[in-house]
Write a protein that holds these residues in place. Sequence first.
Motif: not given
Length: 422
Positions: A103-132
């Motif tokens: 997915l990173a650079g092989g035959s299935l390399r992603a052009d577009v990634v759709l991702i679900q995240v939790a809202p940013a916390g106090a540190d300004g970072r999002h959690s992937l929440g349910l799936a990394d």
Amino acid sequence: MPETITEPGLLDLSRYIRSGDTVVWGQACGEPQTLTETLLAQRASIGPFRCFLGIPAARTVRPEHGDHVRFVSYCGSGGNKKLYADGVLDVVPSHYSTLPHLLAGGSLRADVVLIQVAPAGADGRHSLGLADDYVSAAIPGARVVIAEVNDQVPRTPGDWMPRTADFDVVVHTSRAPAEMPPRAITAQTQRIAEHVAGLIDDGATLQFGIGALPEAVLSQLTDRTDLGVHSGLLNDTAAELMAAGVITNARKSVDRGRSVAGLLMGTRRLFRFADGNPAIQLRGTRYTHDPSVLAAQDRLVAVNSAVEVDLTGQVNAEVAGGQYVGAVGGAVDFLRGASRSHGGKPIVALPAMSGGTSKIVARLSGPVSTARCDAGFIVTEYGVADLRGQPLKVRRERMLAVAHPEQRPVLEAAIDNAGVPV
């Protein structure tokens, strides 16, 4: 800063996705449903493109979407079975550990990634929440990353905690994530689980797959102490064992004190338990399926399922009745890891008989997903066959002992007639 969209109905994905692109999104409960629903509704305006699918929890993708979209996956599980049967899904047989590279650079390399995240916390970072899982590996090489920031996604500690600036487009939503409830456990499944549970000692670290059997095995472990988890997924029953103090991760040799998984696969009970829980960490596939990490985890017990197993220990985990229903997946990664682990146990569990058909067979009816050289314990409702280091003759004897009694004469006759692999 990324473009921000507060009204999902105004999202026009044709601005970001081009004809011929490969689009990747988080699987199972991690699917960003607003983005995927919009993508498929707008597919005609985008033009022909390809989507890489994982295991579906929501029934977002349907056969009619194949008019403008080419679907590809590593598995035929769940709703993918229907897509495959209708000829709109192709399958890439792949070890789970190789998906990040593809997915990173092989035959299935992603052009577009759709991702679900939790809202940013106090540190300004999002959690992937349910799936990394494998989705984070696809992001660095993608041209566009579109994030669905869903305020109902739990905030779980993770290996990668992105900032808003790491996304190209942000879409704000509030909707319940897709759920995968535990499946009903039959009496047959319960008997298999009891045999598997007999192989799991206090202090073991567990890997388990999807379905009723892993849930049944976990439900048998309430009297154990200091179990750990290093798995591709974390489910409701594992969370219950954590809450009960059965899974403490206190004796893990790697990541002590934390249950490590690639994704959460369950219901709101699991999501609530994982929210802000420092004892749970989501990691990418490059880590969860890394052979050196698995080998370093003492007492790793890998519990995986199969469609059928032959008398020498070859496993078909992909095809049943001519239909693609499973995957190569992470079974070989974890079985090999457990084999190399000090005190580890590689286990494949399955019913001896299902739907009137023997699942212990003289010859596989599908591909060899796991080679017999990787066979460890084969478990059915009739007991445990330890094939580790055993010659073919002994393997056949032990496999006959865990086959359905009505099928043993048939299988013995196949041996006599040289109808088994040598």
